[in-house]
Write a protein that holds these residues in place. Sequence first.
Motif, PDB file in Angstrom:
ATOM      1  N   GLY A 232       1.129  -1.266  -0.067  1.00 49.82           N
ATOM      2  CA  GLY A 232      -0.003   0.166   0.170  1.00 49.82           C
ATOM      3  C   GLY A 232       0.925   1.090  -0.053  1.00 49.82           C
ATOM      4  N   VAL A 233       2.060   1.302   0.869  1.00 50.94           N
ATOM      5  CA  VAL A 233       2.671   2.143   0.930  1.00 50.94           C
ATOM      6  C   VAL A 233       3.100   2.744  -0.675  1.00 50.94           C
ATOM      7  CG1 VAL A 233       4.862   3.335   1.794  1.00 50.94           C
ATOM      8  CG2 VAL A 233       3.323   2.425   3.375  1.00 50.94           C
ATOM      9  N   ARG A 234       3.924   1.636  -1.210  1.00 52.06           N
ATOM     10  CA  ARG A 234       4.645   1.706  -2.291  1.00 52.06           C
ATOM     11  C   ARG A 234       3.559   2.423  -3.542  1.00 52.06           C
ATOM     12  NH1 ARG A 234       6.943  -3.310  -0.876  1.00 52.06           N
ATOM     13  NH2 ARG A 234       5.551  -4.191  -2.365  1.00 52.06           N
ATOM     14  N   ILE A 235       2.436   1.784  -3.443  1.00 47.25           N
ATOM     15  CA  ILE A 235       1.640   2.364  -4.108  1.00 47.25           C
ATOM     16  C   ILE A 235       0.969   3.790  -4.393  1.00 47.25           C
ATOM     17  CG2 ILE A 235      -1.158   2.295  -5.072  1.00 47.25           C
ATOM     18  CD1 ILE A 235      -1.070  -0.888  -4.247  1.00 47.25           C
ATOM     19  N   GLY A 236       0.748   4.338  -3.261  1.00 44.66           N
ATOM     20  CA  GLY A 236       0.721   5.467  -3.097  1.00 44.66           C
ATOM     21  C   GLY A 236       1.700   6.279  -3.233  1.00 44.66           C
ATOM     22  N   LEU A 237       2.928   5.963  -2.785  1.00 44.48           N
ATOM     23  CA  LEU A 237       4.377   6.832  -2.925  1.00 44.48           C
ATOM     24  C   LEU A 237       4.444   6.910  -4.534  1.00 44.48           C
ATOM     25  CD1 LEU A 237       5.989   8.563  -1.289  1.00 44.48           C
ATOM     26  CD2 LEU A 237       7.467   6.532  -0.802  1.00 44.48           C
ATOM     27  N   THR A 238       4.505   5.692  -5.221  1.00 46.59           N
ATOM     28  CA  THR A 238       4.824   5.812  -6.564  1.00 46.59           C
ATOM     29  C   THR A 238       3.923   6.620  -7.478  1.00 46.59           C
ATOM     30  OG1 THR A 238       5.829   3.527  -6.555  1.00 46.59           O
ATOM     31  CG2 THR A 238       4.999   4.216  -8.660  1.00 46.59           C
ATOM     32  N   THR A 239       2.606   6.424  -7.046  1.00 43.91           N
ATOM     33  CA  THR A 239       1.806   7.359  -7.923  1.00 43.91           C
ATOM     34  C   THR A 239       1.919   8.825  -7.573  1.00 43.91           C
ATOM     35  OG1 THR A 239      -0.168   5.712  -7.729  1.00 43.91           O
ATOM     36  CG2 THR A 239      -0.790   7.919  -8.360  1.00 43.91           C
TER      37      THR A 239
END
Length: 227
Positions: free
Chosen positions: A71-78
Amino acid sequence: MNVLAIDTSNYVMGVAVIRDGAVAGEYVTNIKKNHSIRLMPAIDQVMKETGMKPSDLDRIAVAHGPGSYTGVRIGLTTAKTMAWSLGIPIVGVSSLEAVARQGAFFQGYVCPFFDARRGLVYTGLYRSDMTIEKDETNVLMEDWLHQLKELDEPVLFLSQDIAVHEEKIVEILGDQAVLPKAPYHYARPAIIASVAEEKEPGPLHDLVPNYLRIPEAEAKWLEQQEK
């Protein structure tokens, strides 16, 4: 200032737009569905309903952990991709601070936490003015509660995982523990946007996930390398 805020760091997925200091739109869900599929449609919906174009944005805010690794990676990458493509600053906000802000007017300590399995939690401790009393950590919940017991002051507990640890909290802290109703336990993306307005943006590539501990798969790999 116009700010787009994104939070996919836990089960709660949130998107908000603040326009000139006012909350123009906010979208929040608390369901176990794939954030990677739902995030961009949610951003598109909030932007359209608030009459905002990407070029209207001045800043992007993102909850960068701790929480779910994926979840952290999804938000941060976006968020980083959007900030880079639009040429605007990005600000990372602690997922724990985002939850703690729900208790900003509590007269006592505020303790946000996320369950990290095996009796562990990601947590920290704030005063009512949101200054940090104890730094964020990954710790056994029982050990943490005994530390809080020694403070001998009221502690407001805020967490989407409150039900997992409620019994132990009450057992150790008794009346010292304050457990509010459900709506207070979830971070609001509009608050993340507001916090981001107060912070100074840093270099885009310096913003990284705040995991507090390395992923289990990586830990096992490192353990094997040491053998």
